[in-house]
Design a protein around this motif. Structure first.
Motif, mmCIF file in Angstrom:
data_model
loop_
_atom_site.group_PDB
_atom_site.id
_atom_site.type_symbol
_atom_site.label_atom_id
_atom_site.label_comp_id
_atom_site.label_asym_id
_atom_site.label_seq_id
_atom_site.Cartn_x
_atom_site.Cartn_y
_atom_site.Cartn_z
ATOM 1 N N ASN A 1 -13.500 -12.022 37.894
ATOM 2 C CA ASN A 1 -14.125 -11.070 36.973
ATOM 3 C C ASN A 1 -15.217 -10.258 37.664
ATOM 4 O O ASN A 1 -16.281 -10.015 37.089
ATOM 5 N N THR A 2 -14.958 -9.832 38.872
ATOM 6 C CA THR A 2 -15.972 -9.163 39.668
ATOM 7 C C THR A 2 -15.402 -7.930 40.360
ATOM 8 O O THR A 2 -14.263 -7.954 40.845
ATOM 9 N N VAL A 3 -16.211 -6.898 40.391
ATOM 10 C CA VAL A 3 -15.890 -5.665 41.114
ATOM 11 C C VAL A 3 -16.942 -5.480 42.200
ATOM 12 O O VAL A 3 -18.116 -5.826 42.001
ATOM 13 N N TYR A 4 -16.520 -4.937 43.311
ATOM 14 C CA TYR A 4 -17.415 -4.781 44.454
ATOM 15 C C TYR A 4 -17.506 -3.321 44.890
ATOM 16 O O TYR A 4 -16.578 -2.533 44.691
ATOM 17 N N LEU A 5 -18.618 -2.990 45.499
ATOM 18 C CA LEU A 5 -18.763 -1.699 46.168
ATOM 19 C C LEU A 5 -19.315 -1.978 47.558
ATOM 20 O O LEU A 5 -20.474 -2.385 47.702
ATOM 21 N N GLN A 6 -18.480 -1.800 48.554
ATOM 22 C CA GLN A 6 -18.907 -1.967 49.938
ATOM 23 C C GLN A 6 -19.439 -0.636 50.424
ATOM 24 O O GLN A 6 -18.735 0.382 50.371
ATOM 25 N N MET A 7 -20.667 -0.630 50.902
ATOM 26 C CA MET A 7 -21.312 0.595 51.361
ATOM 27 C C MET A 7 -21.692 0.429 52.823
ATOM 28 O O MET A 7 -22.467 -0.469 53.162
ATOM 29 N N ASN A 8 -21.133 1.279 53.652
ATOM 30 C CA ASN A 8 -21.407 1.248 55.085
ATOM 31 C C ASN A 8 -22.090 2.535 55.524
ATOM 32 O O ASN A 8 -21.987 3.562 54.848
ATOM 33 N N GLY A 9 -22.761 2.475 56.642
ATOM 34 C CA GLY A 9 -23.414 3.672 57.174
ATOM 35 C C GLY A 9 -24.369 4.302 56.186
ATOM 36 O O GLY A 9 -24.380 5.524 56.009
ATOM 37 N N LEU A 10 -25.193 3.501 55.558
ATOM 38 C CA LEU A 10 -26.075 4.012 54.510
ATOM 39 C C LEU A 10 -27.073 5.033 55.053
ATOM 40 O O LEU A 10 -27.549 4.919 56.201
ATOM 41 N N LYS A 11 -27.361 6.014 54.202
ATOM 42 C CA LYS A 11 -28.281 7.096 54.546
ATOM 43 C C LYS A 11 -29.394 7.154 53.502
ATOM 44 O O LYS A 11 -29.212 6.690 52.375
ATOM 45 N N PRO A 12 -30.524 7.759 53.848
ATOM 46 C CA PRO A 12 -31.609 7.857 52.855
ATOM 47 C C PRO A 12 -31.163 8.541 51.557
ATOM 48 O O PRO A 12 -31.657 8.179 50.473
ATOM 49 N N GLU A 13 -30.249 9.492 51.637
ATOM 50 C CA GLU A 13 -29.779 10.170 50.419
ATOM 51 C C GLU A 13 -28.915 9.277 49.535
ATOM 52 O O GLU A 13 -28.547 9.675 48.425
ATOM 53 N N ASP A 14 -28.576 8.095 49.999
ATOM 54 C CA ASP A 14 -27.864 7.131 49.159
ATOM 55 C C ASP A 14 -28.821 6.332 48.276
ATOM 56 O O ASP A 14 -28.366 5.541 47.442
ATOM 57 N N THR A 15 -30.099 6.540 48.452
ATOM 58 C CA THR A 15 -31.088 5.839 47.635
ATOM 59 C C THR A 15 -30.918 6.211 46.171
ATOM 60 O O THR A 15 -30.932 7.384 45.813
ATOM 61 N N ALA A 16 -30.726 5.203 45.333
ATOM 62 C CA ALA A 16 -30.468 5.424 43.912
ATOM 63 C C ALA A 16 -30.356 4.071 43.213
ATOM 64 O O ALA A 16 -30.305 3.026 43.877
ATOM 65 N N ILE A 17 -30.300 4.139 41.907
ATOM 66 C CA ILE A 17 -29.898 2.963 41.134
ATOM 67 C C ILE A 17 -28.390 3.042 40.990
ATOM 68 O O ILE A 17 -27.848 4.078 40.582
ATOM 69 N N TYR A 18 -27.718 1.959 41.298
ATOM 70 C CA TYR A 18 -26.260 1.911 41.231
ATOM 71 C C TYR A 18 -25.847 1.124 39.985
ATOM 72 O O TYR A 18 -26.304 -0.006 39.777
ATOM 73 N N TYR A 19 -24.983 1.756 39.201
ATOM 74 C CA TYR A 19 -24.549 1.178 37.935
ATOM 75 C C TYR A 19 -23.059 0.859 37.971
ATOM 76 O O TYR A 19 -22.259 1.628 38.506
ATOM 77 N N CYS A 20 -22.727 -0.222 37.332
ATOM 78 C CA CYS A 20 -21.342 -0.612 37.113
ATOM 79 C C CYS A 20 -20.975 -0.226 35.687
ATOM 80 O O CYS A 20 -21.795 -0.355 34.771
ATOM 81 N N ALA A 21 -19.741 0.245 35.494
ATOM 82 C CA ALA A 21 -19.285 0.652 34.172
ATOM 83 C C ALA A 21 -17.849 0.189 33.956
ATOM 84 O O ALA A 21 -17.093 0.029 34.913
ATOM 85 N N ALA A 22 -17.493 0.007 32.688
ATOM 86 C CA ALA A 22 -16.149 -0.464 32.354
ATOM 87 C C ALA A 22 -15.585 0.325 31.184
ATOM 88 O O ALA A 22 -16.327 0.769 30.303
ATOM 89 N N SER A 23 -14.268 0.490 31.210
ATOM 90 C CA SER A 23 -13.572 1.184 30.137
ATOM 91 C C SER A 23 -12.274 0.472 29.834
ATOM 92 O O SER A 23 -11.559 0.066 30.747
ATOM 93 N N ALA A 24 -11.978 0.389 28.540
ATOM 94 C CA ALA A 24 -10.713 -0.205 28.102
ATOM 95 C C ALA A 24 -9.706 0.870 27.708
ATOM 96 O O ALA A 24 -8.650 0.557 27.139
ATOM 97 N N ARG A 25 -10.011 2.129 28.009
ATOM 98 C CA ARG A 25 -9.166 3.231 27.557
ATOM 99 C C ARG A 25 -7.973 3.465 28.471
ATOM 100 O O ARG A 25 -7.071 4.227 28.141
ATOM 101 N N GLY A 26 -8.003 2.875 29.657
ATOM 102 C CA GLY A 26 -6.926 3.103 30.605
ATOM 103 C C GLY A 26 -7.223 4.286 31.496
ATOM 104 O O GLY A 26 -7.962 5.190 31.109
ATOM 105 N N GLY A 27 -6.680 4.293 32.694
ATOM 106 C CA GLY A 27 -6.899 5.394 33.613
ATOM 107 C C GLY A 27 -8.294 5.373 34.200
ATOM 108 O O GLY A 27 -9.040 4.409 34.052
ATOM 109 N N ILE A 28 -8.644 6.467 34.863
ATOM 110 C CA ILE A 28 -9.946 6.577 35.515
ATOM 111 C C ILE A 28 -10.631 7.852 35.055
ATOM 112 O O ILE A 28 -10.025 8.923 35.038
#
Length: 124
Positions: free
Chosen positions: A77-104
């Motif tokens: 029951n887990t989703v991952y985000l692998q982030m490589n080569g991080l840059k200062p402009e990647d600074t942010a709050i990162y949010y996970c979201a879910a949808s039961a509607r299907g598709g993306i």
């Protein structure tokens, strides 16, 4: 009601890597499309990547492409985000979201459930 809890954020240096995790309370994650968004101070929430229950992936066609990768483990029951080569402009709050509607969806309005976010700070 699906509860999502992100983890794995922190303070890193330019070029470092981080792996964010999003744990879902739902008994089975299999029917949900999952996504990562990020929001920097003073900016709108930005789509990062998403993955359907079947494993189809859509990623943002920005500077994140080729550096960030989304994956999921339905058994955990887990989703991952692998982030490589991080840059200062990647600074942010990162949010996970879910949808039961299907598709993306690439807009925040396409998701019904959100975590509280995890802070990622990349120093120069």
């Amino acid at each position: 009601q699906v509860q999502l809890v992100e983890s794995g954020g922190g303070l890193v240096q330019t070029g470092d890597s981080l792996r964010l995790s999003c744990a879902a309370s739902e008994r089975t994650l299999g029917h949900l499309s999952m996504a990562w968004f990020r929001q920097a101070p003073g900016k709108e929430r930005e789509f990062v990547a998403a993955i359907t229950w079947g494993g189809a992936i859509t990623q943002s066609a920005t500077s994140m492409q080729g550096r960030f990768a989304v994956s999921r483990d339905n058994a955990k029951n887990t989703v991952y985000l692998q982030m490589n080569g991080l840059k200062p402009e990647d600074t942010a709050i990162y949010y996970c979201a879910a949808s039961a509607r299907g598709g993306i969806a690439m807009a925040p309005t396409g998701y019904d459930y959100w975590g509280r976010g995890t802070q990622v700070t990349v120093s120069a």
